[in-house]
Design an enzyme around this catalytic site. Structure first.
Site, PDB file in Angstrom:
ATOM      1  N   ASP A 113       0.864  -1.179   0.000  1.00 18.18           N
ATOM      2  CA  ASP A 113       0.000   0.000   0.000  1.00 18.18           C
ATOM      3  C   ASP A 113       0.901   1.230   0.000  1.00 18.18           C
ATOM      4  O   ASP A 113       1.460   1.595   1.027  1.00 18.18           O
ATOM      5  CB  ASP A 113      -0.908   0.021   1.237  1.00 18.18           C
ATOM      6  CG  ASP A 113      -2.012  -1.042   1.174  1.00 18.18           C
ATOM      7  OD1 ASP A 113      -1.801  -2.054   0.477  1.00 18.18           O
ATOM      8  OD2 ASP A 113      -3.054  -0.860   1.817  1.00 18.18           O
ATOM      9  N   LYS A 130      -6.743   3.291  -3.592  1.00 20.96           N
ATOM     10  CA  LYS A 130      -7.186   3.304  -2.193  1.00 20.96           C
ATOM     11  C   LYS A 130      -7.394   4.752  -1.763  1.00 20.96           C
ATOM     12  O   LYS A 130      -6.594   5.624  -2.103  1.00 20.96           O
ATOM     13  CB  LYS A 130      -6.116   2.607  -1.346  1.00 20.96           C
ATOM     14  CG  LYS A 130      -6.316   2.664   0.153  1.00 20.96           C
ATOM     15  CD  LYS A 130      -5.270   1.800   0.877  1.00 20.96           C
ATOM     16  CE  LYS A 130      -5.278   2.056   2.370  1.00 20.96           C
ATOM     17  NZ  LYS A 130      -4.220   1.320   3.088  1.00 20.96           N
ATOM     18  N   LYS A 157     -10.126   0.281  -2.795  1.00 24.92           N
ATOM     19  CA  LYS A 157     -10.088   0.047  -1.353  1.00 24.92           C
ATOM     20  C   LYS A 157     -10.382   1.332  -0.588  1.00 24.92           C
ATOM     21  O   LYS A 157      -9.523   2.200  -0.480  1.00 24.92           O
ATOM     22  CB  LYS A 157      -8.719  -0.499  -0.933  1.00 24.92           C
ATOM     23  CG  LYS A 157      -8.566  -0.661   0.589  1.00 24.92           C
ATOM     24  CD  LYS A 157      -7.225  -1.275   0.981  1.00 24.92           C
ATOM     25  CE  LYS A 157      -7.019  -1.208   2.485  1.00 24.92           C
ATOM     26  NZ  LYS A 157      -5.693  -1.694   2.899  1.00 24.92           N
TER      27      LYS A 157
END
Lengths: 280, 315
Positions: free
Chosen positions: B151, B215, B251
Site C-alpha cells: 500500500d 485506495k 479500497k
C-alpha cells in the site's frame, strides 16, 4: 388578543446528549385526561434502544471514573435546573394527568428534593456499604461496591416525573449509565427533563431517554447482551416472570422497587474485593 | 512499459491523457451517493453482505504503539474472526507497518492463515515525504519480509502542484519493484486532494501507471472514505475497464466503522462498478473496528439478541 402562531414543541428522543427523532419515523398520540390531543411523541423502536445502548456503553468508562464528589455535584445541578423550570413541569403534569395545581406543584418539589437526596448519597454509599473484612492471613481485605455498567429501566406510568427521577438518580449516582423508557401515557415531563439533563453537565450518553411502548421495548432490553442490569419498576407485575426469564439467559440483574431507598443504588452495584498484603 | 497504450511516459502525453478526462459533477455525485445510502439490505441479503464484507476487510493496525504481540493477535483474528463459529470467513489481508510484515507472515502461516495476505504500508507512509531511494528501499524491505500487497502513498504535494509526471514515475517505479511478487495499492489521501476532479484525475493517473488497486486514504486524516469519493473512484475503475478491459480494485479505508457503513459501500460497488467487483480481489475495506461490529451483527442474526462487545476481542 395576540396574533402569534402557536410555537409547539416537537417531542423527540434523548440519545447520546442529542435529541434525535426515532429511526423508525413513528409517533403516537398523547391525550389529556379529558381526551383532547396534546402532542405526538416518538414511538421508539428496538433500533433506537440499540443506538442508546451503544452511547451508554461508550459513556460508562468516563462517568464511572468521575469522582463521587463530581457525580454528586452534577446530580445537584440537575436539581437546580429542574427548580428553575418548575412552572413548565407543573403545566405539563396538569395538562396530561389533569392533576390539581397543588398536586402538580408537590410532585415537582418532591422531584427536586429527591435529586438532592440521591446527590448526597454519591460520596457516602461506598463508605457505608464497603467493608474491611477479617481474614486469616497477612492481608488487608477490602470490599467496595462499584457500578455495574449499562443499566436499562422502565419508568412507572405515574407519577410521571417523580417516578422517572426515582429510576434515574439511584442508577446513575454510582457511575452506571442508563437507557430509560419513559411513562407511555405521560412522556412529556420525561422529554422536558431531558432538556434539564442536557444543560446540567451530565456527559453525553450517561442518561438516554426513549418514549414508546413497554411491551415493545422491554423484551429487547431484557435480551440485550450489553445491558448489565434492568430496573422493571414500571412494568406490570404480570410481565415480570417473562422478563426475568429472558434476562436470565444473559445473567442480567433485574429488580423492581417500591420506594426510594439506598438499596436502589446498591442493587445496580457489584462488590469488588481487594487483597492487599500487609508489610509490603 | 506500455501503460495500456494510454500514455507513453512523457509529461506531455500524461497531461493530454489527464486533460481529456471530464470533470465530476459534484452535486450529482453527492446526491447519487446519498441516494444509494438509503437502500435497505435485510435478512438473507444482509447475512450475505456481512460475510462478503468480512472477507473484504483488510484488518489494520497502524499505530506507533504496535507490538509483536498485538500483530500476532490480529493475525489470529484475521484467520478466524470468531473462534466460536467456524462458518465466519477469514478476512482479506492484514495491513501493518513494514517492520511487522515478517511477524505477521510468520504468525499467519503458523495459525493456518496461508490464504490471508499481508499488506504493508510503504513509501514513507502516511505522509510520503521521503526521497525516492528511501521509498524504494522501504518497499523492497516489505517485499523481502513477505508482503503480498504493497500500500503506497502518493506525493500529494507534487500532485497538487501539478507535477503529475513525478507522481506517475513514482508509481511506475514502485510497481516495477513489486513485479509479480505483490499487488500494488495506491493511496491518494483523498482528504488532502480537495476536489472530486482531483480524485478522478489521481485515479486515472494511478491506473495508467500500473496500480492494481486504488485506495482512498491512510486512515490518519479525516475526511477519509466518504461515500461520494468512493463513488467517483468506482466510476473511474468502471470507465477504465471499458477503455482497457482491465479491472482495477478499489479500497476505501478510514471511517468505515460499522456494518451499516460497510453495506453501504457494497451497494455503491454493485450499483457503480458492477457485481464483478463484489469480490475480495477487487474490493477491500481498510478497517480495524469494523470487524467487531460485523461479528456482532452476525451474532444478532444468529441468536436474535443484540450482542455485546464483551464477546469479541478488543483489538
Amino acid at each position: 388578543m395576540s396574533n402569534r402562531i402557536d410555537v409547539k414543541k416537537t417531542y423527540k428522543l434523548f440519545i447520546n446528549g442529542v435529541f434525535p427523532r426515532t429511526e423508525s419515523g413513528r409517533t403516537y398520540e398523547v391525550k389529556s385526561a379529558k381526551g383532547s390531543f396534546i402532542a405526538n411523541p416518538c414511538l421508539a423502536s428496538r433500533k433506537d434502544l440499540k443506538d442508546a445502548v451503544v452511547a451508554a456503553r461508550a459513556a460508562h468508562h468516563g462517568w464511572n471514573k468521575a469522582t463521587a464528589y463530581n457525580k454528586g455535584q452534577i446530580l445537584y445541578r440537575l436539581a437546580e435546573m429542574l427548580e428553575g423550570r418548575r412552572a413548565q413541569f407543573v403545566d405539563e403534569i396538569i395538562a396530561v394527568t389533569g392533576a390539581t395545581k397543588a398536586k402538580a406543584e408537590k410532585e415537582v418539589s418532591e422531584s427536586v428534593d429527591r435529586l438532592v437526596w440521591y446527590a448526597g448519597w454519591s460520596d457516602k454509599i461506598s463508605s457505608l456499604s464497603g467493608a474491611l473484612n477479617p481474614v486469616a492471613g497477612p492481608y488487608y481485605n477490602f470490599t467496595i461496591p462499584e457500578s455495574m455498567g449499562v443499566v436499562a429501566a422502565i419508568a412507572p406510568e405515574t407519577p410521571s416525573l417523580l417516578g422517572l427521577i426515582d429510576v434515574i438518580a439511584p442508577i446513575i449516582v454510582s457511575g452506571n449509565t442508563l437507557v430509560v423508557l419513559a411513562s407511555s401515557k405521560a412522556p412529556l415531563s420525561a422529554m422536558s427533563f431531558a432538556e434539564v439533563i442536557a444543560t446540567s453537565d451530565v456527559p453525553a450518553g450517561v442518561i438516554n431517554i426513549l418514549t414508546g411502548m413497554k411491551d415493545e421495548i422491554a423484551p429487547w432490553m431484557a435480551s440485550h447482551m450489553d445491558i448489565d442490569g434492568f430496573d422493571i419498576t414500571g412494568l406490570a407485575t404480570k410481565k415480570h416472570a417473562e422478563i426475568r426469564a429472558s434476562g436470565a439467559e444473559n445473567l442480567k440483574r433485574i429488580f423492581a422497587f417500591k420506594s426510594h431507598d439506598p438499596a436502589r443504588i446498591l442493587a445496580f452495584m457489584e462488590a469488588k474485593t481487594v487483597w492487599h498484603p500487609i508489610g509490603l | 512499459m506500455s501503460f495500456y497504450g494510454l500514455v507513453d511516459g512523457t509529461d506531455t502525453s500524461l497531461k493530454n491523457y489527464l486533460g481529456s478526462l471530464s470533470g465530476v459533477d459534484q452535486v450529482g455525485a453527492d446526491a447519487r451517493a446519498a441516494m444509494l445510502a438509503t437502500r435497505s439490505i435485510k435478512t438473507t441479503s444482509k447475512r450475505w453482505a456481512i460475510d462478503m464484507a468480512i472477507s473484504m476487510v483488510d484488518l489494520t493496525t497502524l499505530e506507533g504503539a504496535d507490538t509483536v504481540g498485538k500483530v500476532q493477535a490480529l493475525c489470529t483474528k484475521a484467520v478466524r474472526p470468531d473462534p466460536t463459529d467456524l462458518t465466519v470467513p477469514s478476512v482479506g489481508a492484514v495491513c501493518v507497518y513494514n517492520d511487522m510484515v515478517a511477524t505477521a507472515r510468520k504468525h499467519l502461516d503458523l495459525v493456518g492463515g496461508q490464504h490471508v495476505g499481508v499488506a504493508a504500508v510503504s513509501t514513507a507512509f502516511p505522509s510520503g515525504r521521503a526521497s525516492m531511494p528511501v521509498k524504494l528501499r522501504d518497499t523492497r524491505d516489505a517485499l523481502d519480509a513477505g508482503a503480498s500487497e504493497i500500500d503506497m502513498v502518493i506525493d500529494r504535494g507534487a500532485f497538487l502542484s501539478g507535477h503529475y509526471i513525478d507522481v506517475f514515475n513514482e508509481i511506475v517505479a514502485i510497481k516495477e519493484l513489486c513485479g509479480t511478487r505483490a499487488h500494488l495499492k495506491v493511496i491518494f489521501e483523498t482528504g488532502e486532494l480537495v476536489t472530486y476532479d482531483n480524485v478522478r484525475k489521481a485515479s486515472f493517473l494511478a491506473m495508467a501507471a500500473g496500480a492494481d488497486f486504488i485506495k482512498t486514504s491512510t486512515g490518519k486524516i479525516a475526511p477519509a472514505a466518504t461515500a461520494p469519493v468512493v463513488l467517483v473512484m468506482l466510476e473511474a475503475v468502471r470507465d477504465f475497464y471499458s477503455m482497457t478491459q482491465q479491472r482495477i480494485g478499489v479500497k476505501p479505508a478510514g471511517g468505515i466503522r460499522n456494518t451499516k457503513d460497510a453495506i453501504k459501500q457494497l451497494v455503491l460497488v454493485n450499483e457503480t462498478a458492477g457485481p464483478e467487483w463484489l469480490t475480495p480481489s477487487l474490493f477491500r475495506i481498510g478497517a480495524s473496528a469494523l470487524l467487531n461490529d460485523l461479528l456482532m451483527q452476525r451474532m444478532k442474526m444468529d441468536t436474535g439478541y443484540y450482542a455485546s462487545p464483551a464477546y469479541v476481542t478488543i483489538d
